[in-house]
Design a protein around this motif. Structure first.
Motif, PDB file in Angstrom:
ATOM      1  N   ALA A  16     -22.884  32.053 -14.128  1.00  0.00           N
ATOM      2  CA  ALA A  16     -24.733  32.045 -13.673  1.00  0.00           C
ATOM      3  C   ALA A  16     -25.197  30.838 -13.917  1.00  0.00           C
ATOM      4  O   ALA A  16     -24.042  30.217 -14.398  1.00  0.00           O
ATOM      5  N   PRO A  17     -26.463  30.714 -13.444  1.00  0.00           N
ATOM      6  CA  PRO A  17     -26.996  29.654 -13.409  1.00  0.00           C
ATOM      7  C   PRO A  17     -27.862  29.536 -14.470  1.00  0.00           C
ATOM      8  O   PRO A  17     -27.763  30.759 -14.998  1.00  0.00           O
ATOM      9  N   MET A  18     -27.418  28.708 -15.049  1.00  0.00           N
ATOM     10  CA  MET A  18     -27.788  28.680 -16.795  1.00  0.00           C
ATOM     11  C   MET A  18     -28.821  27.248 -16.965  1.00  0.00           C
ATOM     12  O   MET A  18     -28.581  26.064 -16.629  1.00  0.00           O
ATOM     13  N   VAL A  67     -28.225  27.673  -5.605  1.00  0.00           N
ATOM     14  CA  VAL A  67     -28.811  27.822  -6.345  1.00  0.00           C
ATOM     15  C   VAL A  67     -30.159  28.596  -7.053  1.00  0.00           C
ATOM     16  O   VAL A  67     -31.105  30.150  -6.342  1.00  0.00           O
ATOM     17  N   ASN A  68     -31.056  29.032  -8.175  1.00  0.00           N
ATOM     18  CA  ASN A  68     -31.714  30.473  -9.168  1.00  0.00           C
ATOM     19  C   ASN A  68     -33.056  28.975  -9.325  1.00  0.00           C
ATOM     20  O   ASN A  68     -33.258  28.529  -9.762  1.00  0.00           O
ATOM     21  N   LEU A  69     -33.946  30.293  -9.068  1.00  0.00           N
ATOM     22  CA  LEU A  69     -35.307  29.675  -8.922  1.00  0.00           C
ATOM     23  C   LEU A  69     -36.058  30.932  -9.876  1.00  0.00           C
ATOM     24  O   LEU A  69     -35.702  31.760  -9.827  1.00  0.00           O
ATOM     25  N   PHE A 128     -32.758  34.626  -7.603  1.00  0.00           N
ATOM     26  CA  PHE A 128     -34.220  35.106  -8.239  1.00  0.00           C
ATOM     27  C   PHE A 128     -33.983  35.278  -9.559  1.00  0.00           C
ATOM     28  O   PHE A 128     -33.804  36.539  -9.533  1.00  0.00           O
ATOM     29  N   HIS A 129     -35.142  35.042 -10.379  1.00  0.00           N
ATOM     30  CA  HIS A 129     -34.923  35.620 -11.857  1.00  0.00           C
ATOM     31  C   HIS A 129     -36.240  35.909 -12.549  1.00  0.00           C
ATOM     32  O   HIS A 129     -37.416  35.664 -12.030  1.00  0.00           O
ATOM     33  N   PHE A 130     -36.594  36.881 -12.950  1.00  0.00           N
ATOM     34  CA  PHE A 130     -38.386  37.501 -13.560  1.00  0.00           C
ATOM     35  C   PHE A 130     -38.852  38.010 -12.455  1.00  0.00           C
ATOM     36  O   PHE A 130     -39.803  38.233 -12.524  1.00  0.00           O
ATOM     37  N   VAL A 171     -27.282  42.733 -10.918  1.00  0.00           N
ATOM     38  CA  VAL A 171     -27.652  43.776 -12.456  1.00  0.00           C
ATOM     39  C   VAL A 171     -27.210  43.178 -14.029  1.00  0.00           C
ATOM     40  O   VAL A 171     -26.184  42.985 -13.493  1.00  0.00           O
ATOM     41  N   GLN A 172     -28.206  43.335 -14.755  1.00  0.00           N
ATOM     42  CA  GLN A 172     -28.022  42.578 -15.464  1.00  0.00           C
ATOM     43  C   GLN A 172     -28.028  43.526 -16.744  1.00  0.00           C
ATOM     44  O   GLN A 172     -29.593  44.663 -17.069  1.00  0.00           O
ATOM     45  N   GLY A 173     -27.267  43.821 -17.764  1.00  0.00           N
ATOM     46  CA  GLY A 173     -27.283  44.575 -18.993  1.00  0.00           C
ATOM     47  C   GLY A 173     -27.783  43.622 -19.741  1.00  0.00           C
ATOM     48  O   GLY A 173     -27.778  42.889 -20.379  1.00  0.00           O
ATOM     49  N   GLY A 215     -23.650  40.500 -18.203  1.00  0.00           N
ATOM     50  CA  GLY A 215     -24.256  40.467 -19.572  1.00  0.00           C
ATOM     51  C   GLY A 215     -22.605  41.007 -20.392  1.00  0.00           C
ATOM     52  O   GLY A 215     -22.208  42.186 -20.384  1.00  0.00           O
ATOM     53  N   GLY A 216     -22.406  39.854 -20.930  1.00  0.00           N
ATOM     54  CA  GLY A 216     -21.286  40.059 -21.640  1.00  0.00           C
ATOM     55  C   GLY A 216     -19.830  39.975 -20.973  1.00  0.00           C
ATOM     56  O   GLY A 216     -19.390  40.089 -22.016  1.00  0.00           O
ATOM     57  N   ILE A 217     -19.762  39.543 -20.351  1.00  0.00           N
ATOM     58  CA  ILE A 217     -18.376  39.677 -19.084  1.00  0.00           C
ATOM     59  C   ILE A 217     -17.900  38.635 -19.878  1.00  0.00           C
ATOM     60  O   ILE A 217     -18.316  36.840 -19.540  1.00  0.00           O
ATOM     61  N   LEU A 236     -21.001  35.749 -14.549  1.00  0.00           N
ATOM     62  CA  LEU A 236     -20.774  34.992 -16.219  1.00  0.00           C
ATOM     63  C   LEU A 236     -21.321  34.047 -17.092  1.00  0.00           C
ATOM     64  O   LEU A 236     -21.256  32.569 -16.051  1.00  0.00           O
ATOM     65  N   GLY A 237     -22.371  34.037 -17.975  1.00  0.00           N
ATOM     66  CA  GLY A 237     -22.254  32.956 -18.473  1.00  0.00           C
ATOM     67  C   GLY A 237     -22.321  32.120 -19.338  1.00  0.00           C
ATOM     68  O   GLY A 237     -21.828  30.836 -19.399  1.00  0.00           O
ATOM     69  N   THR A 238     -21.645  33.050 -20.550  1.00  0.00           N
ATOM     70  CA  THR A 238     -21.675  32.488 -21.969  1.00  0.00           C
ATOM     71  C   THR A 238     -20.360  31.651 -21.925  1.00  0.00           C
ATOM     72  O   THR A 238     -20.309  31.023 -22.153  1.00  0.00           O
ATOM     73  N   ALA A 239     -19.710  32.785 -20.898  1.00  0.00           N
ATOM     74  CA  ALA A 239     -17.626  32.944 -20.740  1.00  0.00           C
ATOM     75  C   ALA A 239     -17.916  31.072 -20.175  1.00  0.00           C
ATOM     76  O   ALA A 239     -16.479  30.435 -20.451  1.00  0.00           O
TER      77      ALA A 239
HETATM   78  C1  LIG Z   1     -27.900  29.725 -21.456  1.00  0.00           C
HETATM   79  C2  LIG Z   1     -28.258  30.612 -20.501  1.00  0.00           C
HETATM   80  C3  LIG Z   1     -29.062  30.205 -19.774  1.00  0.00           C
HETATM   81  C4  LIG Z   1     -29.598  31.137 -18.169  1.00  0.00           C
HETATM   82  N1  LIG Z   1     -30.340  30.520 -17.437  1.00  0.00           N
HETATM   83  C5  LIG Z   1     -30.564  31.643 -16.526  1.00  0.00           C
HETATM   84  C6  LIG Z   1     -31.174  30.734 -15.891  1.00  0.00           C
HETATM   85  O1  LIG Z   1     -31.788  30.194 -15.585  1.00  0.00           O
HETATM   86  N2  LIG Z   1     -30.796  31.608 -14.859  1.00  0.00           N
HETATM   87  C7  LIG Z   1     -30.368  33.302 -14.382  1.00  0.00           C
HETATM   88  O2  LIG Z   1     -30.869  34.133 -13.485  1.00  0.00           O
HETATM   89  N3  LIG Z   1     -30.028  34.062 -15.363  1.00  0.00           N
HETATM   90  C8  LIG Z   1     -29.857  32.626 -16.679  1.00  0.00           C
HETATM   91  N4  LIG Z   1     -29.163  33.464 -17.673  1.00  0.00           N
HETATM   92  C9  LIG Z   1     -28.797  34.609 -17.875  1.00  0.00           C
HETATM   93  C10 LIG Z   1     -27.341  35.055 -16.859  1.00  0.00           C
HETATM   94  O3  LIG Z   1     -27.612  34.588 -15.375  1.00  0.00           O
HETATM   95  C11 LIG Z   1     -26.636  35.637 -16.900  1.00  0.00           C
HETATM   96  O4  LIG Z   1     -27.502  36.992 -16.655  1.00  0.00           O
HETATM   97  C12 LIG Z   1     -26.290  36.240 -17.938  1.00  0.00           C
HETATM   98  O5  LIG Z   1     -25.516  34.406 -18.449  1.00  0.00           O
HETATM   99  C13 LIG Z   1     -25.329  37.363 -18.175  1.00  0.00           C
HETATM  100  O6  LIG Z   1     -24.674  37.247 -19.171  1.00  0.00           O
HETATM  101  P1  LIG Z   1     -23.414  36.421 -20.540  1.00  0.00           P
HETATM  102  O7  LIG Z   1     -23.930  35.623 -20.583  1.00  0.00           O
HETATM  103  O8  LIG Z   1     -23.109  37.907 -21.507  1.00  0.00           O
HETATM  104  O9  LIG Z   1     -21.935  36.619 -19.043  1.00  0.00           O
HETATM  105  C14 LIG Z   1     -28.571  32.315 -18.568  1.00  0.00           C
HETATM  106  C15 LIG Z   1     -27.517  32.901 -19.585  1.00  0.00           C
HETATM  107  C16 LIG Z   1     -27.929  31.964 -20.589  1.00  0.00           C
HETATM  108  C17 LIG Z   1     -26.322  31.965 -21.419  1.00  0.00           C
END
Ligand SMILES: Cc1cc2nc3c(=O)[nH]c(=O)nc-3n(C[C@H](O)[C@H](O)[C@H](O)COP(=O)(O)O)c2cc1C
Length: 361
Positions: A16-18, A67-69, A128-130, A171-173, A215-217, A236-239
């Protein structure tokens, strides 16, 4: 399930982009090199900052990446509510010895300038987010050879993404860490977020686009479940936040598995938009009355969050994390991709060995 997206990279694993300095080029490169899809987060950066990161990433890997916007935000925040929140945060500002930020420091996140860079120097994938971008934007990216993804948190939002002409939908849970990519923040729908497995099935029946599930994976078995439900890949983000390559603050990484932080919650306390983080003092104290005012509240609390991080105070930081945070593993990112892929294989084998026709047959 194969799609043009998963033809770009061998494993159905997207990092995931973070935003906030977490998904740095080193992390994205390690994931892409291991066969997943690494992502840079352009959110909160300048267009030039984004471009420099893209160049750096290109120096680290020749493999596809994304790249995420952030989408620009409509002006609907109640200025009086932001003012009241600023007064409520006065004690925090005094405690951390900072001035609160200017809530009116911009609401488009440099969207047009970033798009111009991505059209001049196309990258393999843009998400794209939001909200969903215009059809024209999505078409021009496609003409530039870029694959486009847009986040949705409901079946209706997924339909809007399909109508706009994106190539796939994320699809974001409700389990997801960080900000919910809801297209329009509406406090009336608080508490109605949909769990990932249910959401994948609903979106699968509503749209024909390939699905990336988020989401949560935290394990390969969950990726298998998402694929079985109709997704083409998992994000996956948190992982990945816990890996050594991630640019997350060390306190943030440690907090994921620190028993002091027992649960996560969706909160507007830090940014004015619902985002999931570990429950700490700041979230507990200010979450209950923080207004729906993004990005005003993000700008307002920015100096507070920076000072808390600089002082080593995890109780004042935004500790974004998904519901699976306790399962975080401190593996190098490339190794994490390999372990996830092996777990996915094992789960797929176990699924195919299940008796056909249901239990007891
Ligand atoms: C620290 C952090 C920053 C995030 N920043 C973004 C972001 O910049 N753009 C985006 O599309 N999603 C962002 N997300 C959400 C992730 O894309 C994704 O939906 C999420 O991490 C999935 O859930 P998980 O963290 O349980 O794996 C972010 C998530 C985290 C944990």
């Amino acid at each position: 399930m194969s799609s043009a997206l998963t033809d770009l990279f061998p494993l159905p694993i997207v990092q995931a982009p973070m935003a906030g300095g977490v998904s740095v080029p080193q992390l994205a490169a390690a994931v892409s090199e291991a066969g997943g899809l690494g992502f840079l987060a352009a959110g909160y950066k300048t267009a030039d900052g984004m471009y420099q990161e893209i160049k750096q990433l290109r120096g680290l890997t020749g493999r596809p990446f994304g790249v995420n916007l952030f989408m620009p935000q409509p002006e609907y925040a109640d200025a009086a509510a932001v003012d009241v929140y600023a007064h409520q945060l006065a004690g925090e500002a005094a405690w951390y010895e900072i001035e609160l930020g200017d809530p009116d420091s911009g609401r488009d996140d440099g969207y047009d300038a970033k798009l111009a860079v991505l059209l001049d120097n196309p990258v393999p994938v843009v998400s794209f987010h939001f909200g969903a971008p215009s059809s024209e934007v999505l078409q021009s990216l496609r003409r530039a050879g870029t694959f486009t993804l847009v986040t949705a948190t409901t079946p209706d939002e997924a339909l809007a993404v399909q109508r706009a002409g994106a190539d796939a939908v994320i699809v974001q849970g409700i389990e997801a860490g960080g900000h919910q990519g809801t297209h329009r923040d509406n406090p009336e729908t608080d508490g109605t977020g949909i769990g990932l497995l249910s959401l994948i099935a609903q979106v699968r029946e509503a749209v024909s686009l390939p699905i990336v599930a988020a989401g949560g994976i935290m394990r390969g078995s969950q990726i298998a479940a998402a694929l079985a439900a109709g997704a083409s890949a998992a994000q996956l983000g948190t992982a990945f936040l816990a890996t050594p390559e991630s640019g997350a603050n060390a306190l943030h990484k440690q907090a994921l598995t620190n028993p002091l932080f027992v649960r996560t919650e969706l909160t507007r306390a830090f940014s004015g938009r619902p985002a999931r983080g570990l429950v700490n003092r700041f979230l507990r104290e200010h979450g209950p009355y923080a207004p729906a005012a993004y990005p005003e509240v993000h700008h307002l609390t920015s100096p507070l969050r920076k000072k808390a991080a600089a002082s080593g105070d995890a109780q004042g930081m935004a500790l974004w994390a998904g519901q699976g945070h306790r399962m975080a593993r401190e593996l190098p990112a490339g190794q994490l991709v390999e372990v996830l892929a092996a777990e996915l294989d094992a789960a797929a084998t176990a699924l195919s060995a299940l008796p056909k026709g249901g239990a007891g047959s």
